[in-house]
Design a protein around this motif. Sequence first.
Motif, short mmCIF file in Angstrom:
data_model
loop_
_atom_site.label_atom_id
_atom_site.label_comp_id
_atom_site.label_asym_id
_atom_site.label_seq_id
_atom_site.Cartn_x
_atom_site.Cartn_y
_atom_site.Cartn_z
N VAL A 191 -3.84 0.06 9.23
CA VAL A 191 -4.00 1.39 8.61
C VAL A 191 -5.46 1.72 8.31
CG1 VAL A 191 -3.78 0.82 6.17
CG2 VAL A 191 -2.82 2.97 7.03
N GLY A 192 -6.29 0.68 8.15
CA GLY A 192 -7.70 0.93 7.82
C GLY A 192 -8.56 -0.30 7.99
N ILE A 215 7.27 6.39 7.46
CA ILE A 215 6.67 5.84 8.68
C ILE A 215 7.69 5.86 9.82
CG2 ILE A 215 5.36 3.93 9.70
CD1 ILE A 215 4.72 2.96 6.89
N GLU A 265 -8.08 6.77 7.42
CA GLU A 265 -7.25 5.65 6.94
C GLU A 265 -5.94 6.15 6.34
OE1 GLU A 265 -9.57 2.81 4.75
OE2 GLU A 265 -10.83 2.45 6.48
N ARG A 266 -5.07 6.62 7.18
CA ARG A 266 -3.77 7.14 6.76
C ARG A 266 -2.68 6.61 7.70
NH1 ARG A 266 -6.44 8.16 3.13
NH2 ARG A 266 -6.92 10.12 2.04
N MET A 267 -1.44 6.50 7.16
CA MET A 267 -0.34 5.98 7.98
C MET A 267 -0.04 6.90 9.17
SD MET A 267 2.21 4.13 5.30
CE MET A 267 2.00 5.06 3.82
N THR A 312 0.02 -2.23 6.86
CA THR A 312 -0.55 -1.23 5.95
C THR A 312 -1.38 -1.84 4.82
OG1 THR A 312 1.53 -1.13 4.70
CG2 THR A 312 1.25 0.49 6.46
N THR A 313 -1.38 -3.17 4.70
CA THR A 313 -2.27 -3.84 3.74
C THR A 313 -2.68 -5.20 4.31
OG1 THR A 313 -0.53 -5.08 2.58
CG2 THR A 313 -1.05 -2.88 1.70
N ALA A 353 -7.10 0.73 14.88
CA ALA A 353 -7.25 1.19 13.49
C ALA A 353 -7.82 2.60 13.55
CB ALA A 353 -8.18 0.27 12.71
N MET A 356 -2.46 6.38 11.88
CA MET A 356 -2.21 5.10 12.59
C MET A 356 -1.13 5.28 13.66
SD MET A 356 -0.93 1.45 10.92
CE MET A 356 0.42 2.19 10.00
N CYS A 411 2.89 -2.57 12.76
CA CYS A 411 2.03 -1.74 11.91
C CYS A 411 1.81 -2.45 10.57
CB CYS A 411 2.68 -0.38 11.66
SG CYS A 411 2.76 0.65 13.14
N THR A 442 -7.60 -3.84 6.29
CA THR A 442 -6.46 -4.48 6.98
C THR A 442 -6.90 -4.98 8.36
OG1 THR A 442 -5.04 -2.91 5.81
CG2 THR A 442 -4.03 -4.13 7.60
#
Length: 267
Positions: free
Chosen positions: A231-232, A21, A253-255, A197-198, A249, A258, A195, A235
């Motif tokens: 990220v999606g 990232i 749904e990928r880093m 991611t979860t 968002a 994002m 950022c 989240t």
Amino acid sequence: MVKGLTGKRIAIGGSRKIEEISTLIEKQGGISVARSLQGTVFLAEKEVGPELQAFVETGADWAVFTTGIGTETLVSLAEKLGLRDRFLHVIRQAKAASRGYKTVSALKKLGITPEASDEDGTTGGLIHALEPYDLAGKRVMVQLHGENAPALLAFLKDKGASVFPLLPYRHTPPKQETVSLLCQEIIGREVDAVCFTTAVQVRSLFNFAREAGIAGEIVKAFQEHVTAAAVGKVTAEALREEGVERLLAPELERMGAMIVELSRYYS
């Protein structure tokens, strides 16, 4: 050519793929800072064993599954305990509800077709799907993954259900000093974006902020001058549940998507 993140300081809330990232952020001209909001994930066999035994003995009217990997893990744990057939019998007898396509796929392998499922992979979507059902006095098993899905549990309790959570994976909390530092940076405008991611990272930040009495300041900062990037959908949903409405968002749904979305936003 000036890149979208030139001069922007971006905090990364994840604990995995930090270098990856960071490279993406730096390619867009930004400065990355790692602020892990997530401890390690571990399989809580000792804790879940007795709970699984109790579930098999008492059964349930509904079995709600929220992740594919968590569903598969419960079956594996049941097998280790010599309870696989009984566990499968209990969940096949119950009405099933599921969140996300991976969960539907995991249930399909077990010969289970969900009675209720979301349309968008979110907890909100799952709640919407369960809304028409009478759950008063019903015993509902909820398979969780790493975090407690407070909105889902609150919804089930409000509907009068007796909730029995099973959480095969647990998270150790992140380092308090790291979360504290990020809170200071958000409130002090020392970072331009965070950022996530979860959903676990979102909960960690806000649980700490609530205990420190600064949750309102964190929300205000995100609404006014710090950009929250998710990220999606799951989240993003966790951020909205905490009161953060101004967020980014990506569709994919990928880093990488994002970071591109963040760069486009600042451009």
